[in-house]
Design a protein around this motif. Structure first.
Motif, PDB file in Angstrom:
ATOM      1  N   GLY A  65      41.483  21.999  43.803  1.00 19.28           N
ATOM      2  CA  GLY A  65      40.345  21.179  43.406  1.00 19.28           C
ATOM      3  C   GLY A  65      39.715  20.475  44.595  1.00 19.28           C
ATOM      4  N   ILE A  66      40.553  19.887  45.432  1.00 18.20           N
ATOM      5  CA  ILE A  66      40.047  19.206  46.630  1.00 18.20           C
ATOM      6  C   ILE A  66      39.381  20.208  47.569  1.00 18.20           C
ATOM      7  CG2 ILE A  66      40.745  17.986  48.735  1.00 18.20           C
ATOM      8  CD1 ILE A  66      42.919  16.597  46.971  1.00 18.20           C
ATOM      9  N   LEU A  67      40.024  21.351  47.774  1.00 14.65           N
ATOM     10  CA  LEU A  67      39.465  22.373  48.666  1.00 14.65           C
ATOM     11  C   LEU A  67      38.135  22.892  48.141  1.00 14.65           C
ATOM     12  CD1 LEU A  67      39.674  24.272  51.119  1.00 14.65           C
ATOM     13  CD2 LEU A  67      40.940  25.847  49.640  1.00 14.65           C
ATOM     14  N   GLU A  68      38.069  23.226  46.850  1.00 12.84           N
ATOM     15  CA  GLU A  68      36.836  23.796  46.303  1.00 12.84           C
ATOM     16  C   GLU A  68      35.706  22.770  46.301  1.00 12.84           C
ATOM     17  OE1 GLU A  68      35.359  26.723  42.752  1.00 12.84           O
ATOM     18  OE2 GLU A  68      36.901  25.259  42.225  1.00 12.84           O
ATOM     19  N   TRP A  84      28.134  28.337  44.195  1.00 13.74           N
ATOM     20  CA  TRP A  84      28.604  28.272  42.814  1.00 13.74           C
ATOM     21  C   TRP A  84      28.146  26.958  42.204  1.00 13.74           C
ATOM     22  CZ3 TRP A  84      32.029  28.102  46.960  1.00 13.74           C
ATOM     23  CH2 TRP A  84      32.728  26.920  47.153  1.00 13.74           C
ATOM     24  N   ASN A  85      28.046  26.963  40.869  1.00 12.51           N
ATOM     25  CA  ASN A  85      27.628  25.770  40.152  1.00 12.51           C
ATOM     26  C   ASN A  85      28.254  25.807  38.758  1.00 12.51           C
ATOM     27  OD1 ASN A  85      26.402  23.600  38.952  1.00 12.51           O
ATOM     28  ND2 ASN A  85      24.315  24.213  39.441  1.00 12.51           N
ATOM     29  N   TYR A  86      29.160  24.886  38.504  1.00 13.33           N
ATOM     30  CA  TYR A  86      29.869  24.830  37.229  1.00 13.33           C
ATOM     31  C   TYR A  86      29.249  23.835  36.249  1.00 13.33           C
ATOM     32  CZ  TYR A  86      33.531  27.276  39.827  1.00 13.33           C
ATOM     33  OH  TYR A  86      34.236  28.174  40.576  1.00 13.33           O
ATOM     34  N   ASN A  92      33.624  19.556  34.273  1.00 20.38           N
ATOM     35  CA  ASN A  92      33.148  19.824  35.634  1.00 20.38           C
ATOM     36  C   ASN A  92      32.887  18.504  36.348  1.00 20.38           C
ATOM     37  OD1 ASN A  92      30.035  19.420  36.285  1.00 20.38           O
ATOM     38  ND2 ASN A  92      30.198  19.919  34.095  1.00 20.38           N
ATOM     39  N   VAL A  93      33.008  18.538  37.661  1.00 20.75           N
ATOM     40  CA  VAL A  93      32.726  17.373  38.490  1.00 20.75           C
ATOM     41  C   VAL A  93      31.568  17.740  39.416  1.00 20.75           C
ATOM     42  CG1 VAL A  93      33.625  15.714  40.182  1.00 20.75           C
ATOM     43  CG2 VAL A  93      35.147  16.646  38.413  1.00 20.75           C
ATOM     44  N   ASN A  94      30.397  17.198  39.103  1.00 21.60           N
ATOM     45  CA  ASN A  94      29.188  17.454  39.885  1.00 21.60           C
ATOM     46  C   ASN A  94      28.875  18.942  40.032  1.00 21.60           C
ATOM     47  OD1 ASN A  94      28.832  14.658  40.300  1.00 21.60           O
ATOM     48  ND2 ASN A  94      30.209  14.723  42.046  1.00 21.60           N
ATOM     49  N   GLY A  95      29.341  19.750  39.112  1.00 21.96           N
ATOM     50  CA  GLY A  95      29.099  21.188  39.165  1.00 21.96           C
ATOM     51  C   GLY A  95      29.883  21.902  40.249  1.00 21.96           C
ATOM     52  N   ARG A  96      30.728  21.183  40.968  1.00 17.46           N
ATOM     53  CA  ARG A  96      31.453  21.772  42.108  1.00 17.46           C
ATOM     54  C   ARG A  96      32.818  22.338  41.710  1.00 17.46           C
ATOM     55  NH1 ARG A  96      28.371  20.624  46.347  1.00 17.46           N
ATOM     56  NH2 ARG A  96      27.110  18.733  46.303  1.00 17.46           N
ATOM     57  N   CYS A  98      35.587  22.767  38.019  1.00 14.50           N
ATOM     58  CA  CYS A  98      35.690  22.613  36.562  1.00 14.50           C
ATOM     59  C   CYS A  98      37.099  22.984  36.126  1.00 14.50           C
ATOM     60  CB  CYS A  98      34.657  23.485  35.846  1.00 14.50           C
ATOM     61  SG  CYS A  98      34.960  25.248  35.960  1.00 14.50           S
ATOM     62  N   ALA A  99      37.437  22.584  34.913  1.00 15.15           N
ATOM     63  CA  ALA A  99      38.782  22.820  34.385  1.00 15.15           C
ATOM     64  C   ALA A  99      39.116  24.314  34.345  1.00 15.15           C
ATOM     65  CB  ALA A  99      38.917  22.209  32.995  1.00 15.15           C
ATOM     66  N   GLU A 100      38.189  25.130  33.850  1.00 14.68           N
ATOM     67  CA  GLU A 100      38.447  26.577  33.748  1.00 14.68           C
ATOM     68  C   GLU A 100      38.753  27.192  35.108  1.00 14.68           C
ATOM     69  OE1 GLU A 100      35.861  30.571  32.756  1.00 14.68           O
ATOM     70  OE2 GLU A 100      35.360  28.739  31.663  1.00 14.68           O
ATOM     71  N   GLY A 101      37.933  26.856  36.091  1.00 19.13           N
ATOM     72  CA  GLY A 101      38.156  27.395  37.439  1.00 19.13           C
ATOM     73  C   GLY A 101      39.478  26.950  38.019  1.00 19.13           C
ATOM     74  N   LEU A 102      39.797  25.680  37.832  1.00 15.41           N
ATOM     75  CA  LEU A 102      41.064  25.176  38.368  1.00 15.41           C
ATOM     76  C   LEU A 102      42.263  25.818  37.686  1.00 15.41           C
ATOM     77  CD1 LEU A 102      40.268  21.400  38.983  1.00 15.41           C
ATOM     78  CD2 LEU A 102      40.484  23.247  40.659  1.00 15.41           C
ATOM     79  N   LEU A 103      42.160  26.071  36.384  1.00 17.42           N
ATOM     80  CA  LEU A 103      43.270  26.745  35.694  1.00 17.42           C
ATOM     81  C   LEU A 103      43.465  28.161  36.234  1.00 17.42           C
ATOM     82  CD1 LEU A 103      42.826  25.538  32.014  1.00 17.42           C
ATOM     83  CD2 LEU A 103      44.653  24.937  33.624  1.00 17.42           C
ATOM     84  N   VAL A 104      42.366  28.859  36.499  1.00 17.46           N
ATOM     85  CA  VAL A 104      42.470  30.200  37.089  1.00 17.46           C
ATOM     86  C   VAL A 104      43.110  30.118  38.465  1.00 17.46           C
ATOM     87  CG1 VAL A 104      41.147  32.167  37.968  1.00 17.46           C
ATOM     88  CG2 VAL A 104      40.565  31.179  35.749  1.00 17.46           C
ATOM     89  N   PHE A 105      42.687  29.128  39.272  1.00 22.32           N
ATOM     90  CA  PHE A 105      43.290  28.957  40.594  1.00 22.32           C
ATOM     91  C   PHE A 105      44.765  28.568  40.478  1.00 22.32           C
ATOM     92  CE2 PHE A 105      38.844  27.935  42.224  1.00 22.32           C
ATOM     93  CZ  PHE A 105      38.675  29.211  42.739  1.00 22.32           C
ATOM     94  N   GLY A 106      45.104  27.779  39.465  1.00 25.58           N
ATOM     95  CA  GLY A 106      46.504  27.412  39.258  1.00 25.58           C
ATOM     96  C   GLY A 106      47.365  28.628  38.967  1.00 25.58           C
ATOM     97  N   ILE A 107      46.882  29.483  38.073  1.00 23.41           N
ATOM     98  CA  ILE A 107      47.621  30.712  37.743  1.00 23.41           C
ATOM     99  C   ILE A 107      47.680  31.626  38.959  1.00 23.41           C
ATOM    100  CG2 ILE A 107      47.578  32.807  36.324  1.00 23.41           C
ATOM    101  CD1 ILE A 107      46.259  30.966  34.117  1.00 23.41           C
TER     102      ILE A 107
END
Length: 164
Positions: A65-68, A84-86, A92-96, A98-107
């Protein structure tokens, strides 16, 4: 390797969802440095937590999250472009980020740590040191050339930076 996997992932998503090839990212080569950086960060920063998978997963979310967020901000401030824009995505946080993206990165991060990195390490260990140095030197040279060129002429356009 992680930068290449990230590029394959993003290109595949575009092929599946849009039916077109899109060379994602600010660079032109088959790599996305944010994935490589993220992979290296989670492998090095989270090494001592590997025996605690649940904690490792949460920490991957934080690191990614911090890196992205930071990467999105810096790239936009330096170029005026968005890769990218979420906005509109859940949590999402300022479109930078979002939960979905972070979950994918977590997996993906869990797969990096527990599956891919050990496999890749085994493959790399089988390559003669001189050959490995030559391959790494060549890839580094091409990557630097790509980075310098993209600094002046960012990879942009439809499907790449057409986010408002």
């Amino acid at each position: 390797m992680f930068s290449g996997i990230g590029w394959l992932w993003e290109v595949s998503l575009h092929l599946i969802t849009d039916g077109v090839f899109v060379n994602c990212g600010a660079l032109y080569g088959p790599w996305l440095p944010i994935y490589g950086s993220g992979g290296l960060l989670i492998l090095t920063l989270l090494k001592k937590f590997r025996t605690k998978p649940a904690l490792t997963f949460v920490l991957i979310l934080v690191v990614c999250g911090i890196l992205e967020y930071t990467t999105s901000y810096v790239m936009e401030m330096n170029t005026g472009l968005k890769w990218w824009n979420y906005t509109g995505y859940f949590l999402n946080v300022n479109g930078r980020i979002c939960a979905e993206g972070l979950l994918v990165f977590g997996i993906g991060g869990m797969a990096f740590i527990y599956v891919l990195a050990p496999v890749f390490d085994g493959w790399i260990q089988k390559i003669r040191p001189l050959v490995l140095k030559a391959i790494c030197s060549l890839l580094l040279f091409v990557f630097i050339c790509d980075s310098v060129y993209a600094h002046f002429v960012p990879n942009a356009g439809e499907g790449i930076t057409d986010y408002e």
